[in-house]
Write a protein that holds these residues in place. Structure first.
Motif, mmCIF file in Angstrom:
data_model
loop_
_atom_site.group_PDB
_atom_site.id
_atom_site.type_symbol
_atom_site.label_atom_id
_atom_site.label_comp_id
_atom_site.label_asym_id
_atom_site.label_seq_id
_atom_site.Cartn_x
_atom_site.Cartn_y
_atom_site.Cartn_z
ATOM 1 N N UNK A 1 0.717 -1.145 -0.064
ATOM 2 C CA UNK A 1 -0.091 -0.084 0.063
ATOM 3 C C UNK A 1 0.727 1.168 -0.282
ATOM 4 N N UNK A 2 1.898 1.275 0.860
ATOM 5 C CA UNK A 2 2.727 2.423 0.753
ATOM 6 C C UNK A 2 3.403 2.633 -0.426
ATOM 7 N N UNK A 3 3.944 1.640 -1.080
ATOM 8 C CA UNK A 3 4.621 1.953 -2.493
ATOM 9 C C UNK A 3 3.531 2.541 -3.471
ATOM 10 N N UNK A 4 2.226 1.954 -3.436
ATOM 11 C CA UNK A 4 1.169 2.358 -4.406
ATOM 12 C C UNK A 4 0.983 3.826 -4.212
ATOM 13 N N UNK A 5 0.813 4.199 -2.763
ATOM 14 C CA UNK A 5 0.641 5.736 -2.405
ATOM 15 C C UNK A 5 1.700 6.500 -2.979
ATOM 16 N N UNK A 6 2.890 6.198 -3.164
ATOM 17 C CA UNK A 6 3.952 6.828 -3.929
ATOM 18 C C UNK A 6 3.778 6.671 -5.396
ATOM 19 N N UNK A 7 3.444 5.737 -5.911
ATOM 20 C CA UNK A 7 3.547 5.689 -7.573
ATOM 21 C C UNK A 7 2.106 6.108 -8.049
ATOM 22 N N UNK A 8 2.087 7.434 -7.842
ATOM 23 C CA UNK A 8 0.961 7.820 -8.386
ATOM 24 C C UNK A 8 -0.249 8.265 -7.549
ATOM 25 N N UNK A 9 0.011 8.012 -6.269
ATOM 26 C CA UNK A 9 -0.941 8.335 -5.263
ATOM 27 C C UNK A 9 -0.474 9.447 -4.468
ATOM 28 N N UNK A 10 -1.538 9.857 -3.446
ATOM 29 C CA UNK A 10 -1.167 11.161 -2.511
ATOM 30 C C UNK A 10 0.137 11.494 -2.101
ATOM 31 N N UNK A 11 1.158 10.263 -1.724
ATOM 32 C CA UNK A 11 2.327 10.803 -1.394
ATOM 33 C C UNK A 11 3.660 10.795 -2.503
ATOM 34 N N UNK A 12 3.244 10.604 -3.802
ATOM 35 C CA UNK A 12 3.879 10.976 -4.872
ATOM 36 C C UNK A 12 4.713 12.344 -4.826
ATOM 37 N N UNK A 13 4.064 13.384 -4.235
ATOM 38 C CA UNK A 13 4.480 14.593 -4.071
ATOM 39 C C UNK A 13 5.640 14.899 -3.114
ATOM 40 N N UNK A 14 5.931 13.709 -2.149
ATOM 41 C CA UNK A 14 6.631 13.835 -1.153
ATOM 42 C C UNK A 14 7.977 12.992 -1.223
ATOM 43 N N UNK A 15 7.832 12.168 -2.287
ATOM 44 C CA UNK A 15 9.051 11.373 -2.731
ATOM 45 C C UNK A 15 9.711 11.955 -4.006
ATOM 46 N N UNK A 16 8.876 13.021 -4.678
ATOM 47 C CA UNK A 16 9.536 13.956 -5.502
ATOM 48 C C UNK A 16 10.263 13.217 -6.531
ATOM 49 N N UNK A 17 9.417 12.280 -7.345
ATOM 50 C CA UNK A 17 9.881 11.521 -8.191
ATOM 51 C C UNK A 17 11.249 10.553 -7.999
ATOM 52 N N UNK A 18 11.442 10.393 -6.947
ATOM 53 C CA UNK A 18 12.699 9.570 -6.568
ATOM 54 C C UNK A 18 12.424 8.051 -7.104
ATOM 55 N N UNK A 19 11.256 7.668 -7.069
ATOM 56 C CA UNK A 19 11.068 6.259 -7.514
ATOM 57 C C UNK A 19 11.485 6.092 -8.903
ATOM 58 N N UNK A 20 11.713 7.242 -9.704
ATOM 59 C CA UNK A 20 11.839 6.982 -11.033
ATOM 60 C C UNK A 20 13.401 7.155 -11.310
ATOM 61 N N UNK A 21 14.117 7.743 -10.456
ATOM 62 C CA UNK A 21 15.705 7.787 -10.463
ATOM 63 C C UNK A 21 16.103 6.558 -10.773
ATOM 64 N N UNK A 22 17.132 6.379 -11.703
ATOM 65 C CA UNK A 22 17.852 5.217 -12.246
ATOM 66 C C UNK A 22 18.662 4.636 -11.113
ATOM 67 N N UNK A 23 19.142 5.569 -10.032
ATOM 68 C CA UNK A 23 19.892 4.836 -8.870
ATOM 69 C C UNK A 23 18.904 4.177 -8.164
ATOM 70 N N UNK A 24 17.874 4.388 -8.031
ATOM 71 C CA UNK A 24 16.848 3.707 -6.874
ATOM 72 C C UNK A 24 16.280 2.533 -7.302
ATOM 73 N N UNK A 25 16.309 1.617 -6.356
ATOM 74 C CA UNK A 25 15.615 0.285 -6.423
ATOM 75 C C UNK A 25 14.652 0.246 -5.349
ATOM 76 N N UNK A 26 13.545 -0.039 -5.670
ATOM 77 C CA UNK A 26 12.311 -0.125 -4.655
ATOM 78 C C UNK A 26 12.326 -1.908 -4.386
ATOM 79 N N UNK A 27 12.556 -2.322 -3.020
ATOM 80 C CA UNK A 27 12.616 -3.671 -2.857
ATOM 81 C C UNK A 27 11.342 -3.794 -2.008
ATOM 82 N N UNK A 28 10.358 -4.549 -2.327
ATOM 83 C CA UNK A 28 8.986 -4.932 -1.687
ATOM 84 C C UNK A 28 9.222 -6.182 -0.897
ATOM 85 N N UNK A 29 9.712 -5.789 0.291
ATOM 86 C CA UNK A 29 10.004 -7.104 1.192
ATOM 87 C C UNK A 29 10.068 -6.683 2.514
#
Length: 235
Positions: A107-135
């Motif tokens: 849920x938290x990942x979803x809230x950052x991928x186009x959800x209400x919290x996307x503004x606070x991660x400021x596009x960081x999830x699309x940074x090529x250096x960033x890897x999101x590990x769902x675990x």
């Protein structure tokens, strides 16, 4: 001169935006006035009112690394995506060569991928250096053949003495600290966010073989300060 610190408005209307049941219990996203907050199993976890201590988590780790000489393209693991302040702050620093963020709640990942919290991660999830590990963080740390990092920045609980789930307590004991040491490069830095100082955790860090144990404080509007516990794996 005194500086007014951000304060949570307890009188603001609260709107529940999403509520989900997952393998670790219930997680809720709420809006309170103009801010968002995450509740896990009925326990307030964090909000978007003031991200200074979450940013300090990353800044303090980098500063501590530099104290013994800068590292070229260091790798950092952020434990907990939360409202995104720590990740956004790390992504804004070009020196980091690799940024992994572990988040166990889909849920938290979803809230950052186009959800209400996307503004606070400021596009960081699309940074090529960033890897999101769902675990789960402990599962990731215990995994075979795991990568090492120059910094581990953990913000998955309200602190070592105030965990969101009982299982997380293992992260701050002898076995958990051994896993953290194993995932750090020699001389690497561990930074742990907490809503209050923990002398017991400082002693556990020293007993677990960490050096340069220190605590950095961030004043809050009321009560004890937020802190970042720092320690280093010996070279």
């Amino acid at each position: 001169m005194s500086t007014a610190l951000p304060e949570r408005d307890g009188s603001a209307a609260v709107v529940t935006l999403d509520r989900r049941e997952g393998p670790f219990g219930e997680v809720v996203l709420r809006r309170r006035g103009g801010h968002y907050e995450i509740i896990a199993n009925g326990c307030f976890l964090m909000d978007t009112v003031d991200g200074r201590s979450e940013r300090l988590l990353v800044t303090a780790a980098l500063d501590e690394m530099d104290r013994t000489g800068p590292v070229a393209e260091p790798a950092v693991l952020i434990g907990g995506l939360g409202v995104g302040f720590s990740l956004a702050h790390a992504a804004a620093e070009p020196r980091w060569g690799r940024i992994a963020v572990v988040e166990r709640e889909s849920a938290v990942i979803d809230w950052h991928r186009g959800g209400p919290l996307a503004a606070f991660s400021a596009g960081a999830l699309d940074d090529p250096r960033v890897e999101v590990l769902h675990t789960d963080l402990l599962e990731h740390l215990a995994g075979d053949g795991g990568a090492r990092y120059h910094a581990l920045c953990l913000d998955v609980d309200n602190g070592p003495d105030w965990t969101v789930t009982d299982a997380n307590a293992g992260l701050y004991g002898a076995d958990g600290l051994a896993l953290l040491r194993r995932r750090l490069e020699p001389g690497g830095v561990l930074a742990v966010w907490s809503a209050r100082p923990s002398a017991a955790f400082e002693e556990a860090l020293r007993a677990g073989g960490f050096t340069d144990v220190a605590t950095r404080e961030v004043a809050v509007a009321r009560g004890v300060p937020d802190v970042v516990h720092l320690a280093r794996r010996a070279r």
